[in-house]
Design an enzyme around this catalytic site. Structure first.
Site, short mmCIF file in Angstrom:
data_model
loop_
_atom_site.label_atom_id
_atom_site.label_comp_id
_atom_site.label_asym_id
_atom_site.label_seq_id
_atom_site.Cartn_x
_atom_site.Cartn_y
_atom_site.Cartn_z
N LYS A 43 0.86 -1.19 0.00
CA LYS A 43 0.00 0.00 0.00
C LYS A 43 0.89 1.23 0.00
O LYS A 43 1.90 1.27 0.72
CB LYS A 43 -0.90 -0.04 1.24
N SER B 154 -9.81 1.45 2.41
CA SER B 154 -8.98 2.27 1.57
C SER B 154 -7.87 1.50 0.84
O SER B 154 -7.34 2.00 -0.16
CB SER B 154 -8.33 3.37 2.41
N SER C 133 -9.93 -0.93 6.63
CA SER C 133 -9.34 -0.77 5.30
C SER C 133 -8.57 -1.95 4.74
O SER C 133 -8.17 -1.92 3.58
CB SER C 133 -8.41 0.45 5.28
#
Ligand code: GLN
Length: 476
Positions: A75, A150, A174
């Site tokens: 990420k 996310s 997330s």
């Protein structure tokens, strides 16, 4: 697709080269990334270099580590040395961290090949990746739908076969929610089990890093590698990570599982149906499953959306046009600061900073922030009461399957995506999302297993059993 474990053992025993494995994944990326947009950056050159070194290590008879030659996607809020880290925000444009996050260091030391940085909602604020400054990621199962967020890029990367493993961060869901929406496994570990050194902070009392994988055993292996004490993170638990890989096949005989009644309300029927199927499978495996009440979870979302923005407003104060990335013009320093923040942050981030600043301001502190903290304490008490006679809890991961782009443009509708995931963040407990069947339009459904703090071993054991009983999964 081969599991990360199979790939690593093939590479370590010279049945495959790390270079060939990497080539396969890069080809899949070339074929599908244009449609999916999982990555902010694919670091092809370095990945090829590292894969070559792994092959040399194998050839020289040395051990390249348990993740030898396995590509991992990160990420883009995890710091990578000399490699852009953007948080999918314009404000970090051009910033290259001078150091690797501890989790990145540990992955490299285990022989992993970092393949790229994945897209996210700006600063990890969102549930669909629609808040990324670089455009959304699309769900590999249906390109008209969101991948969740996310960490949508990480979930989509694993689902699309761009990498067998990825890391994400989970502040209110997330990792687990995009895992559910993309049909992969996602884990939020116990608060403090994984070092956050080098994770760009969003809401520090919630943030945790965790793995995405195609199966439960791969996720367990990654957590063993990235977890354990780190002196560079003062919230890190001073003990080694427990053994998670052994005993995954023990089954669920005798386990006492509570099905959280509050987390079945307001959830789409197709999702609830799969949760009940999971409960039946657990019972057939010898576990008891009964309906339990955790009353405070009803206030979880409200408390989270006061505390998380409050912490974010403080954490994001550092983006001032001086220390990182973007700088806009201004006649004097304060004008430069505010012009930078206005140009650099997207609408959702600005809304959260304003909400958080308001909730912390004199006169409102007790009414909002103080009250939200009390909900947190109540939630802990309610969970403790249930765990007095239960080992694990079961719930949906997300209230719905992946939705279409633009469908949740009202912020409240977006925030409701986190209903089932925020309770574990409020109390710092671990939770995992496991794919189980499909819902509307054949989209994947994820079920969530929650455990008390440091209860990962039993949580993984149950997750592995659920995975073994799940209906055949479609490929993206
Ligand atoms: N969707 C939640 C939010 O927007 C959770 C995000 C996260 O876990 N990073 O805050």
């Amino acid at each position: 697709m081969n599991s990360a474990r199979e790939l690593a053992s093939d590479i370590r025993e010279s049945r495959k080269s790390a270079m060939d494995v990497l080539e396969d994944f890069l080809q899949t990326i070339d074929a599908k990334e244009r449609d999916v947009h999982a990555f902010n950056l694919v670091d092809r050159e370095t990945a090829i270099e590292v894969a070559g070194k792994i092959d040399e290590t194998v050839a020289s008879g040395r051990d390249p580590g348990p993740l030898a030659g396995v590509p991992v996607a990160l990420k883009d809020n995890l710091c990578t040395r000399n490699l852009a880290t953007t948080c999918s925000s314009r404000i970090l444009e051009g910033w290259e961290p001078p150091y690797d996050a501890t989790v990145v260091q540990r992955l490299r030391a285990a022989g992993a090949v970092i393949i790229g940085k994945t897209n996210l909602d700006e600063f990890a604020m969102g549930s669909s990746t629609e808040h990324s400054a670089f455009g959304p990621t699309r769900n590999p199962h249906d390109l008209t739908r969101v991948p969740g967020g996310s960490s949508g890029g990480s979930a989509a990367a694993v689902a699309a076969g761009f990498a067998p493993l990825a890391l994400g961060s989970d502040t209110g869901g997330s990792i687990r929610q995009p895992a559910a929406l993309c049909g992969v496994v996602g884990v939020k570990p116990t608060y403090g089990l994984v070092s956050r050194y080098g994770l760009v902070a969003f809401a520090s009392s919630f943030d945790q890093i965790g793995p995405f994988a195609d199966d439960v055993a791969d996720a367990a292996l990654v957590l063993e590698i990235i977890g354990g004490h780190d002196p560079l993170d003062s919230t890190s638990i001073p003990s080694p990570v427990p053994d998670l890989s052994h005993g995954l096949e023990r089954g669920v005989e005798g386990l006492r599982v509570g099905l959280v009644s509050e987390l079945l309300e307001g959830i789409d029927e197709d999702v609830v149906a799969q949760v009940h199927q999971t409960a039946d499978a657990l019972r057939a495996g010898g576990a008891t499953v009964d309906l339990v009440s955790v009353p405070a979870v009803e206030y979880g979302l409200t408390a989270y959306y006061v505390i998380a923005p409050a912490e974010a407003s403080s954490n994001l104060a550092r983006y001032d046009g001086v220390r990182y990335g973007l700088r806009a013009e201004g006649s004097e320093v304060a004008a430069m600061n505010s012009a930078t923040r206005r140009d650099g942050f997207g609408d959702e981030v600005i809304a959260r900073v304003m909400l958080g600043t308001f909730a912390l301001s004199a006169g409102y502190y007790d009414a909002y922030y103080g009250k939200a903290q009390k909900v947190r304490t109540l939630t802990r008490r309610d969970f403790d009461a249930v765990y007095a006679n239960h080992d694990l809890l079961l719930s949906p991961t997300s209230p719905s399957v992946a939705f279409k782009f633009g469908e949740r443009s009202d912020p409240m509708n977006m925030y409701r995506c986190d209903t089932c995931t925020v309770p574990s963040n409020l109390v710092g407990d671990p939770a995992i999302s496991v794919p189980f069947g499909t819902g509307e339009s054949g989209m994947p459904v994820g079920v969530q297993i929650m455990a008390p703090q440091l209860g990962e071993a039993q949580m993984f054991q149950a997750a592995s059993f659920i995975e073994s009983q799940a209906p055949e999964r479609g490929t993206a």
